[in-house]
Design an enzyme around this catalytic site. Structure first.
Site, PDB file in Angstrom:
ATOM      1  N   HIS A  69      47.021 -58.391  24.710  1.00  0.00           N
ATOM      2  CA  HIS A  69      46.316 -57.035  24.818  1.00  0.00           C
ATOM      3  C   HIS A  69      45.032 -57.246  25.343  1.00  0.00           C
ATOM      4  O   HIS A  69      43.961 -57.904  24.802  1.00  0.00           O
ATOM      5  CB  HIS A  69      46.050 -56.233  23.540  1.00  0.00           C
ATOM      6  CG  HIS A  69      47.483 -55.832  22.934  1.00  0.00           C
ATOM      7  ND1 HIS A  69      47.845 -55.904  21.540  1.00  0.00           N
ATOM      8  CD2 HIS A  69      48.461 -55.363  23.602  1.00  0.00           C
ATOM      9  CE1 HIS A  69      48.915 -55.464  21.403  1.00  0.00           C
ATOM     10  NE2 HIS A  69      49.477 -54.975  22.737  1.00  0.00           N
ATOM     11  N   GLU A  72      41.356 -57.380  23.803  1.00  0.00           N
ATOM     12  CA  GLU A  72      41.185 -58.463  22.772  1.00  0.00           C
ATOM     13  C   GLU A  72      40.716 -59.713  23.266  1.00  0.00           C
ATOM     14  O   GLU A  72      41.377 -60.677  23.143  1.00  0.00           O
ATOM     15  CB  GLU A  72      42.488 -58.297  22.011  1.00  0.00           C
ATOM     16  CG  GLU A  72      42.972 -57.083  21.522  1.00  0.00           C
ATOM     17  CD  GLU A  72      44.314 -56.729  20.795  1.00  0.00           C
ATOM     18  OE1 GLU A  72      44.739 -55.752  20.634  1.00  0.00           O
ATOM     19  OE2 GLU A  72      44.903 -57.948  20.584  1.00  0.00           O
ATOM     20  N   HIS A 198      45.618 -61.824  18.487  1.00  0.00           N
ATOM     21  CA  HIS A 198      45.132 -60.369  18.778  1.00  0.00           C
ATOM     22  C   HIS A 198      43.954 -60.200  17.951  1.00  0.00           C
ATOM     23  O   HIS A 198      43.602 -60.986  17.058  1.00  0.00           O
ATOM     24  CB  HIS A 198      46.408 -59.461  18.041  1.00  0.00           C
ATOM     25  CG  HIS A 198      47.637 -59.441  18.862  1.00  0.00           C
ATOM     26  ND1 HIS A 198      47.829 -58.352  19.872  1.00  0.00           N
ATOM     27  CD2 HIS A 198      48.630 -60.196  19.033  1.00  0.00           C
ATOM     28  CE1 HIS A 198      48.999 -58.740  20.388  1.00  0.00           C
ATOM     29  NE2 HIS A 198      49.655 -59.701  19.956  1.00  0.00           N
ATOM     30  N   GLU A 271      45.841 -61.682  13.624  1.00  0.00           N
ATOM     31  CA  GLU A 271      44.893 -60.513  13.929  1.00  0.00           C
ATOM     32  C   GLU A 271      43.446 -61.101  13.380  1.00  0.00           C
ATOM     33  O   GLU A 271      43.276 -61.302  12.338  1.00  0.00           O
ATOM     34  CB  GLU A 271      45.020 -59.089  13.284  1.00  0.00           C
ATOM     35  CG  GLU A 271      46.411 -58.367  13.756  1.00  0.00           C
ATOM     36  CD  GLU A 271      46.177 -57.708  15.078  1.00  0.00           C
ATOM     37  OE1 GLU A 271      45.189 -57.559  15.645  1.00  0.00           O
ATOM     38  OE2 GLU A 271      47.154 -57.333  15.675  1.00  0.00           O
TER      39      GLU A 271
HETATM   40  N1  LIG Z   1      46.491 -56.133  18.042  1.00  0.00           N
HETATM   41  S1  LIG Z   1      47.045 -54.668  17.784  1.00  0.00           S
HETATM   42  O1  LIG Z   1      47.601 -54.071  18.839  1.00  0.00           O
HETATM   43  O2  LIG Z   1      46.077 -53.815  17.073  1.00  0.00           O
HETATM   44  N2  LIG Z   1      48.178 -54.982  16.706  1.00  0.00           N
HETATM   45  C1  LIG Z   1      49.651 -55.580  17.100  1.00  0.00           C
HETATM   46  C2  LIG Z   1      50.075 -56.073  15.802  1.00  0.00           C
HETATM   47  C3  LIG Z   1      51.458 -56.854  16.233  1.00  0.00           C
HETATM   48  C4  LIG Z   1      52.635 -56.684  15.082  1.00  0.00           C
HETATM   49  O3  LIG Z   1      52.621 -56.012  14.479  1.00  0.00           O
HETATM   50  O4  LIG Z   1      53.448 -57.701  15.403  1.00  0.00           O
HETATM   51  C5  LIG Z   1      50.483 -54.519  17.927  1.00  0.00           C
HETATM   52  O5  LIG Z   1      50.111 -53.312  17.480  1.00  0.00           O
HETATM   53  O6  LIG Z   1      50.787 -55.083  18.807  1.00  0.00           O
HETATM   54 ZN   LIG Z   2      46.729 -56.594  19.997  1.00  0.00          ZN
END
Ligand SMILES: NS(=O)(=O)N[C@@H](CCC(=O)O)C(=O)O
Ligand SMILES: [Zn+2]
Ligand SMILES: [Ca+2]
Ligand SMILES: [Ca+2]
Length: 319
Positions: A69, A72, A198, A271
């Site tokens: 992302h 990030e 992330h 995260e």
């Molecule tokens: N880094 S983020 O986008 O806020 N959270 C990740 C969480 C990843 C996951 O739940 O596997 C996502 O939604 O891809």
């Molecule tokens: Zn992310």
């Protein structure tokens, strides 16, 4: 480029320079290669860290991926921290030396360099998440296991969680997929464990993300126990909150689900800091946060590497 207050972060050029400097400083301990090109033709760099890095030795392999992302940016610094720890630390820290001698550690500091550059190109942050293909694809919804199955992504190109027109439609996920597929040697996947980095929320997440169920096809109760036990052990070291991915929200087409289902790689999402924030400000901690918030993960990463030969050992099993 990064605005003032954020100049400690590495833009793409600075990241590449850091990787090249590591090669200069650490010779046979590292091997730098490109796994291919992003949508806008930037190299996707992978640094291998091991004794005799130029030789594919019969040692368990570990993968760290960062910056799926774009916004990030702290995750790029986390991958660079891991590189620094396991190269600079080799000569003076016996624990690090033993891990580097007995494993092959792969680090991909930016999976989405196009998005990361776009986020900072105007001099003020754009809060960009996706890659730069069309209106952008969310790489972490574009992986090929249970792609678009379960309401954990969007089919709308303008959405922040747009899954793309098909699984692996993004060059970036294709290249990482091909790299991982290429690590099957003699029918055996050499990569045993993986962390995808992330921000934000300070969590340790494990599969599956596509279902709320703890067990599902290809993931039995014992394996779920291994994921949770190792996850909780790491969380005790960095004080993140450990949970199954779907306890956060359902995601489909995520990297963790594919890594596990396709290759039985023990694949986690970390995260990072901050724990909470108002809206997109959480993606932009000042550069004074880089050192403490990357070092915060040193012991969790060390534990992870120590179990990377056989994660089930964490619950007393053998491999
Ligand atoms: N880094 S983020 O986008 O806020 N959270 C990740 C969480 C990843 C996951 O739940 O596997 C996502 O939604 O891809
Ligand atoms: Zn992310
Ligand atoms: Ca080696
Ligand atoms: Ca190997």
């Amino acid at each position: 480029d990064f605005p003032s207050g954020y100049t400690g972060y590495h833009n793409h050029r600075e990241m590449v320079a850091e990787l090249n400097q590591t090669v200069t400083d650490h010779g046979a301990l590292v091997k730098l290669s490109s796994i291919g090109k992003s949508y806008e033709n930037r190299d996707l760099w992978a640094l291998k860290i091991s004794d005799n890095a130029g030789t594919d030795e019969n040692e368990p392999e570990v993968l760290f991926t960062c910056n799926q992302h774009a916004r990030e940016h702290l995750t790029v610094e986390m991958c660079l921290r891991i590189i620094k720890q396991y190269t600079d630390g080799y000569a003076t820290n016996p624990t690090i030396k033993n891990l580097v001698d007995s494993r092959e550690i792969w680090v991909i500091p930016s999976v989405n360099p196009d998005g990361a550059e776009y986020d900072i190109a105007s001099g003020t942050f754009r809060a960009w998440r996706k890659n730069r293909q069309g209106q952008g694809t969310d790489p972490n919804r574009n992986w090929g296991y249970q792609w678009g199955c379960c309401g954990g992504s969007s089919g709308s190109p303008s959405s922040e969680t747009y899954r793309g027109p098909s699984a692996f439609s993004a060059p970036e996920t294709q290249r990482v997929r091909d790299f991982v597929n290429g690590r099957v040697v003699g029918g055996v996947q050499q990569i045993k464990t993986h962390i995808d980095w992330h921000t934000y929320s300070e969590l340790i997440l494990w599969p599956y993300g596509y279902t709320y169920n703890d067990t599902a096809p290809g993931l039995d109760a014992t394996q779920a126990n291994v994921f949770a036990t190792l996850g909780r052990r790491m969380a005790a070291l960095n004080n993140y909150t450990p949970q199954q991915s779907s306890d956060l929200y359902v995601t489909d087409g995520s990297v963790n689900d594919w890594m596990w289902n396709a290759h039985k790689i023990w694949s986690y999402t970390f995260e990072m800091y901050p724990k909470s924030a108002s809206g997109t400000s959480g993606f932009y901690p000042r550069d004074t946060a880089i050192a403490p918030q990357t070092a915060r993960n040193d012991s969790a990463v060390e534990l992870f590497l120590s179990y990377s030969d056989c994660a089930p050992r964490i619950i007393g099993r053998t491999c």
